[in-house]
Design an enzyme around this catalytic site. Structure first.
Site, short mmCIF file in Angstrom:
data_model
loop_
_atom_site.label_atom_id
_atom_site.label_comp_id
_atom_site.label_asym_id
_atom_site.label_seq_id
_atom_site.Cartn_x
_atom_site.Cartn_y
_atom_site.Cartn_z
N LYS A 13 -0.66 -5.71 8.62
CA LYS A 13 -0.26 -6.97 9.21
C LYS A 13 -1.37 -7.57 10.01
O LYS A 13 -1.68 -8.64 9.87
CB LYS A 13 0.82 -6.71 10.47
CG LYS A 13 2.27 -5.84 9.87
CD LYS A 13 3.29 -5.90 10.70
CE LYS A 13 2.85 -5.02 11.95
NZ LYS A 13 2.70 -3.42 11.62
N ARG A 135 -8.19 4.21 17.47
CA ARG A 135 -7.39 3.97 18.67
C ARG A 135 -7.10 5.31 18.98
O ARG A 135 -6.58 6.09 18.29
CB ARG A 135 -6.28 2.87 18.14
CG ARG A 135 -6.89 1.63 18.44
CD ARG A 135 -5.93 0.67 17.38
NE ARG A 135 -4.41 0.96 17.54
CZ ARG A 135 -3.32 0.21 16.97
NH1 ARG A 135 -3.87 -1.11 16.29
NH2 ARG A 135 -2.12 0.51 17.30
P1 AMP Z 1 0.41 -2.45 17.59
O1 AMP Z 1 -0.91 -2.75 17.60
O2 AMP Z 1 1.10 -3.49 17.05
O3 AMP Z 1 0.55 -1.14 16.69
O4 AMP Z 1 1.27 -2.01 18.61
C1 AMP Z 1 0.51 -0.99 19.49
C2 AMP Z 1 1.63 -0.34 20.49
O5 AMP Z 1 1.84 -1.59 21.38
C3 AMP Z 1 2.99 -0.08 19.78
O6 AMP Z 1 2.94 1.26 19.47
C4 AMP Z 1 3.93 -0.26 21.11
O7 AMP Z 1 3.64 0.83 22.06
C5 AMP Z 1 3.16 -1.53 21.87
N1 AMP Z 1 3.90 -2.62 21.35
C6 AMP Z 1 3.20 -3.78 20.58
N2 AMP Z 1 3.80 -4.52 20.14
C7 AMP Z 1 5.27 -4.46 20.57
C8 AMP Z 1 6.43 -4.76 20.72
N3 AMP Z 1 6.62 -5.96 19.88
N4 AMP Z 1 7.75 -4.40 21.25
C9 AMP Z 1 7.30 -3.15 22.02
N5 AMP Z 1 6.28 -2.44 22.10
C10 AMP Z 1 5.04 -3.06 21.50
#
Ligand code: AMP
Length: 190
Positions: A13, A135
């Site tokens: 994404k 990460r």
């Molecule tokens: P991502 O970079 O989108 O994979 O997000 C990394 C982490 O941030 C996720 O595993 C959640 O802990 C938190 N996070 C990001 N976006 C959301 C969301 N929309 N709702 C809840 N937690 C989020």
């Protein structure tokens, strides 16, 4: 145009959102990036979310709904945005619809990147082997947990957006360029 890119962690994404920003001038609104920036800056919000994120748990709905609303009101979103990693729960999707409605806008399309879990895990293993900068949540264990969270909390959004007639599903396992062109065909058909 307001677009949601949807799919499990590691589906691509972020990569596709960046390409959309470059090609169509739609800013990428990634809640994950915003939260990581808050952690980096040592803000109270960042501190509150750090442990949850490291474990691969979701942060509270109100937290992400608040940061998305603030970000969406920045001038660069005047023609819309690409939502990346948001919404991740039904209450977040409902809040997003309400937020846009108040601004006389709406989500135009939700593009689901369909991928295979085993392949996602293989990609993480490959990144670890390659020794790149990872990460803290980019490990097979955390990814497995994040996939569980995805199926429980986020996958129900497929039905939510299908019900609104907005969901389009594409093959996220194709190469980056092939995925980009599938997205372009969908957007050009609007
Ligand atoms: P991502 O970079 O989108 O994979 O997000 C990394 C982490 O941030 C996720 O595993 C959640 O802990 C938190 N996070 C990001 N976006 C959301 C969301 N929309 N709702 C809840 N937690 C989020």
């Amino acid at each position: 145009m307001n677009l949601v890119l949807f799919g499990p962690p590691g589906a691509g994404k972020g990569t596709q959102s960046k390409i959309l920003t470059e090609k169509r001038g739609l800013p990428q609104l990634s809640t994950g990036d915003m939260l990581r920036a808050a952690i980096e800056a040592g803000t109270p919000l960042g501190l509150a979310c750090k442990a949850l994120m490291a474990k691969g748990e979701l942060v509270p709905d109100e937290t992400v709904i608040g940061i998305i609303a603030d970000r969406y009101d920045q001038p660069d979103c005047k023609n819309g945005a690409v939502f990346d990693g948001f919404p991740r729960t039904i209450p977040q999707a409902e809040a997003l619809d309400k937020m846009l409605e108040r601004r006389r806008r709406q989500i135009d399309m939700v593009i689901e990147l369909k991928v295979d879990d085993a392949a996602l895990l293989a990609r993480v293993e490959a990144r670890i082997k390659a020794g790149g900068v990872l990460r803290s949540d980019d490990t097979p264990e955390t990814l497995t947990h994040r996939l569980g969270v995805y199926y429980k909390n986020t996958a129900p959004l497929i039905g939510y957006y299908q019900g609104q007639g907005k969901l389009k599903t594409i093959d996220g396992m194709a190469g980056i360029e092939a995925v980009t062109s599938q997205i372009a065909s969908l957007l050009d058909a609007i």
